[in-house]
Enzyme design. Structure first.
Site, PDB file in Angstrom:
ATOM      1  N   LYS A 182     -19.678   0.963 -29.022  1.00  0.00           N
ATOM      2  CA  LYS A 182     -20.310   1.251 -27.710  1.00  0.00           C
ATOM      3  C   LYS A 182     -21.835   1.254 -27.789  1.00  0.00           C
ATOM      4  O   LYS A 182     -22.503   0.723 -26.934  1.00  0.00           O
ATOM      5  CB  LYS A 182     -19.939   2.664 -27.208  1.00  0.00           C
ATOM      6  CG  LYS A 182     -18.567   2.893 -26.745  1.00  0.00           C
ATOM      7  CD  LYS A 182     -18.447   4.256 -26.078  1.00  0.00           C
ATOM      8  CE  LYS A 182     -18.891   5.460 -26.878  1.00  0.00           C
ATOM      9  NZ  LYS A 182     -18.169   5.782 -28.092  1.00  0.00           N
ATOM     10  N   ARG A 199     -16.733  12.139 -20.969  1.00  0.00           N
ATOM     11  CA  ARG A 199     -15.718  12.176 -22.025  1.00  0.00           C
ATOM     12  C   ARG A 199     -14.610  13.158 -21.688  1.00  0.00           C
ATOM     13  O   ARG A 199     -13.650  13.270 -22.452  1.00  0.00           O
ATOM     14  CB  ARG A 199     -16.366  12.627 -23.321  1.00  0.00           C
ATOM     15  CG  ARG A 199     -16.652  11.512 -24.313  1.00  0.00           C
ATOM     16  CD  ARG A 199     -17.595  12.082 -25.328  1.00  0.00           C
ATOM     17  NE  ARG A 199     -17.467  11.596 -26.641  1.00  0.00           N
ATOM     18  CZ  ARG A 199     -18.436  10.954 -27.293  1.00  0.00           C
ATOM     19  NH1 ARG A 199     -19.550  10.646 -26.680  1.00  0.00           N
ATOM     20  NH2 ARG A 199     -18.278  10.616 -28.537  1.00  0.00           N
ATOM     21  N   ARG A 236     -20.423   2.456 -41.806  1.00  0.00           N
ATOM     22  CA  ARG A 236     -21.607   2.634 -40.962  1.00  0.00           C
ATOM     23  C   ARG A 236     -22.672   3.494 -41.630  1.00  0.00           C
ATOM     24  O   ARG A 236     -22.359   4.503 -42.252  1.00  0.00           O
ATOM     25  CB  ARG A 236     -21.143   3.308 -39.671  1.00  0.00           C
ATOM     26  CG  ARG A 236     -22.169   3.325 -38.585  1.00  0.00           C
ATOM     27  CD  ARG A 236     -21.527   3.128 -37.251  1.00  0.00           C
ATOM     28  NE  ARG A 236     -21.293   4.395 -36.579  1.00  0.00           N
ATOM     29  CZ  ARG A 236     -20.894   4.486 -35.310  1.00  0.00           C
ATOM     30  NH1 ARG A 236     -20.668   3.407 -34.603  1.00  0.00           N
ATOM     31  NH2 ARG A 236     -20.709   5.639 -34.765  1.00  0.00           N
ATOM     32  N   ARG A 273     -24.132   9.609 -41.022  1.00  0.00           N
ATOM     33  CA  ARG A 273     -24.261  10.743 -40.109  1.00  0.00           C
ATOM     34  C   ARG A 273     -23.377  11.893 -40.557  1.00  0.00           C
ATOM     35  O   ARG A 273     -22.286  11.672 -41.075  1.00  0.00           O
ATOM     36  CB  ARG A 273     -23.849  10.307 -38.690  1.00  0.00           C
ATOM     37  CG  ARG A 273     -25.013   9.757 -37.907  1.00  0.00           C
ATOM     38  CD  ARG A 273     -24.624   9.075 -36.637  1.00  0.00           C
ATOM     39  NE  ARG A 273     -23.505   9.644 -35.897  1.00  0.00           N
ATOM     40  CZ  ARG A 273     -23.043   9.127 -34.773  1.00  0.00           C
ATOM     41  NH1 ARG A 273     -23.599   8.059 -34.249  1.00  0.00           N
ATOM     42  NH2 ARG A 273     -22.034   9.673 -34.147  1.00  0.00           N
ATOM     43  N   ARG A 320     -12.550  13.400 -34.892  1.00  0.00           N
ATOM     44  CA  ARG A 320     -13.206  12.869 -33.678  1.00  0.00           C
ATOM     45  C   ARG A 320     -12.266  11.918 -32.941  1.00  0.00           C
ATOM     46  O   ARG A 320     -12.219  11.899 -31.713  1.00  0.00           O
ATOM     47  CB  ARG A 320     -14.503  12.138 -34.050  1.00  0.00           C
ATOM     48  CG  ARG A 320     -15.606  13.094 -34.491  1.00  0.00           C
ATOM     49  CD  ARG A 320     -16.810  12.333 -34.984  1.00  0.00           C
ATOM     50  NE  ARG A 320     -17.531  11.666 -33.926  1.00  0.00           N
ATOM     51  CZ  ARG A 320     -18.256  10.561 -34.088  1.00  0.00           C
ATOM     52  NH1 ARG A 320     -18.353   9.999 -35.260  1.00  0.00           N
ATOM     53  NH2 ARG A 320     -18.881  10.027 -33.069  1.00  0.00           N
TER      54      ARG A 320
HETATM   55  P1  AMP Z   1     -21.416   9.873 -30.083  1.00  0.00           P
HETATM   56  O1  AMP Z   1     -22.614   9.387 -30.826  1.00  0.00           O
HETATM   57  O2  AMP Z   1     -21.364   9.367 -28.668  1.00  0.00           O
HETATM   58  O3  AMP Z   1     -20.132   9.592 -30.810  1.00  0.00           O
HETATM   59  O4  AMP Z   1     -21.548  11.464 -29.948  1.00  0.00           O
HETATM   60  C1  AMP Z   1     -21.742  12.278 -31.086  1.00  0.00           C
HETATM   61  C2  AMP Z   1     -21.311  13.703 -30.766  1.00  0.00           C
HETATM   62  O5  AMP Z   1     -22.097  14.244 -29.682  1.00  0.00           O
HETATM   63  C3  AMP Z   1     -19.862  13.879 -30.307  1.00  0.00           C
HETATM   64  O6  AMP Z   1     -18.955  13.912 -31.390  1.00  0.00           O
HETATM   65  C4  AMP Z   1     -19.959  15.225 -29.585  1.00  0.00           C
HETATM   66  O7  AMP Z   1     -20.078  16.307 -30.486  1.00  0.00           O
HETATM   67  C5  AMP Z   1     -21.308  15.097 -28.863  1.00  0.00           C
HETATM   68  N1  AMP Z   1     -21.138  14.437 -27.537  1.00  0.00           N
HETATM   69  C6  AMP Z   1     -21.611  13.223 -27.154  1.00  0.00           C
HETATM   70  N2  AMP Z   1     -21.278  12.952 -25.880  1.00  0.00           N
HETATM   71  C7  AMP Z   1     -20.569  14.007 -25.431  1.00  0.00           C
HETATM   72  C8  AMP Z   1     -19.927  14.309 -24.196  1.00  0.00           C
HETATM   73  N3  AMP Z   1     -19.937  13.456 -23.165  1.00  0.00           N
HETATM   74  N4  AMP Z   1     -19.271  15.509 -24.086  1.00  0.00           N
HETATM   75  C9  AMP Z   1     -19.267  16.384 -25.101  1.00  0.00           C
HETATM   76  N5  AMP Z   1     -19.825  16.156 -26.314  1.00  0.00           N
HETATM   77  C10 AMP Z   1     -20.473  14.972 -26.483  1.00  0.00           C
END
Ligand code: AMP
Length: 218
Positions: free
Chosen positions: A13, A88, A127, A160, A171
């Site tokens: 994404k 989400r 990654r 990360r 996740r």
């Molecule tokens: P991502 O890089 O989009 O995978 O997001 C990394 C982390 O940020 C996720 O595993 C959550 O802990 C937090 N996060 C990102 N977007 C959201 C969301 N829309 N709702 C809740 N937590 C989020």
């Protein structure tokens, strides 16, 4: 154009939304990037956010919704935006529809990037991310020129903290539990469009551009 790009962790994404952002001339609003920015600070909020992220859990809805709705009101998002990683949860999706509706705005496309779990786990395992500028690399599909060094800013690449293998699996489970109902929400209103995320990155971009019609890959 107002666009939501959805998909499980590791599906690509972030990469695709940045490419579409350049093509369309509209900002990508990534909730994950915004939380990564917050967690770098030395505040009680940063400490709280770090805890959720490191466990692979979602940050609570009230905090996430406010952060994104405030960002959508900034001037650069008024002519269009790409949401990456939000909504989400179903309450997030409903809050988004309601807030945009009040301002006479709406979402034009909800696109799901889809790939089987073994493919996303392989991508997540390969990654690494620049510790300074946040650029993402992949050992197989997009390696840095010099191993473990960012091509752009020369800083060290790292994995990360939320991408350790056990956190990755968690996740994916959280995605299935909390985000699949969001997909069902958009599907029920006939708004969900699906793109196969398995082909090489450029092919996926081309497919997305075709779907959004009239948008030429850079
Ligand atoms: P991502 O890089 O989009 O995978 O997001 C990394 C982390 O940020 C996720 O595993 C959550 O802990 C937090 N996060 C990102 N977007 C959201 C969301 N829309 N709702 C809740 N937590 C989020």
């Amino acid at each position: 154009m107002n666009l939501i790009l959805m998909g499980s962790p590791g599906v690509g994404k972030g990469t695709q939304s940045k490419r579409l952002s350049t093509m369309l001339g509209i900002p990508t609003i990534s909730s994950g990037d915004m939380f990564r920015e917050i967690r770098r600070q030395d505040t009680p909020l940063a400490h709280k956010v770090r805890g959720y992220m490191d466990r692979g859990e979602y940050v609570p809805d009230d905090l996430t919704i406010k952060m994104i709705l405030d960002r959508l009101d900034e001037p650069d998002a008024c002519d269009g935006f790409i949401l990456d990683g939000f909504p989400r949860t179903v309450p997030q999706a409903k809050a988004l529809d309601e807030a945009l509706g009040k301002e006479g705005r709406h979402i034009d496309h909800v696109v799901l990037l889809q790939a089987p779990q073994d493919v996303v786990l392989k991508r997540l395992a390969g990654r690494s991310t620049c510790s300074k500028c946040g650029r993402v690399y992949n050992h197989d599909s997009n390696p840095p020129v010099e191993p473990e060094i960012c091509d752009v800013c020369g800083s060290k690449l790292e994995q990360r903290s939320d991408e350790a293998p056990d956190v990755q699996r968690h996740r994916l489970a959280v995605f299935a539990r909390q985000t699949e109902p969001v997909l069902a929400h958009y599907k029920a209103s006939g708004r969900l469009e699906i793109v196969d995320a398995c082909p090489p990155v450029d092919d996926v971009t081309e497919e997305l551009a075709k779907m959004l019609k009239g948008v030429a890959p850079a």
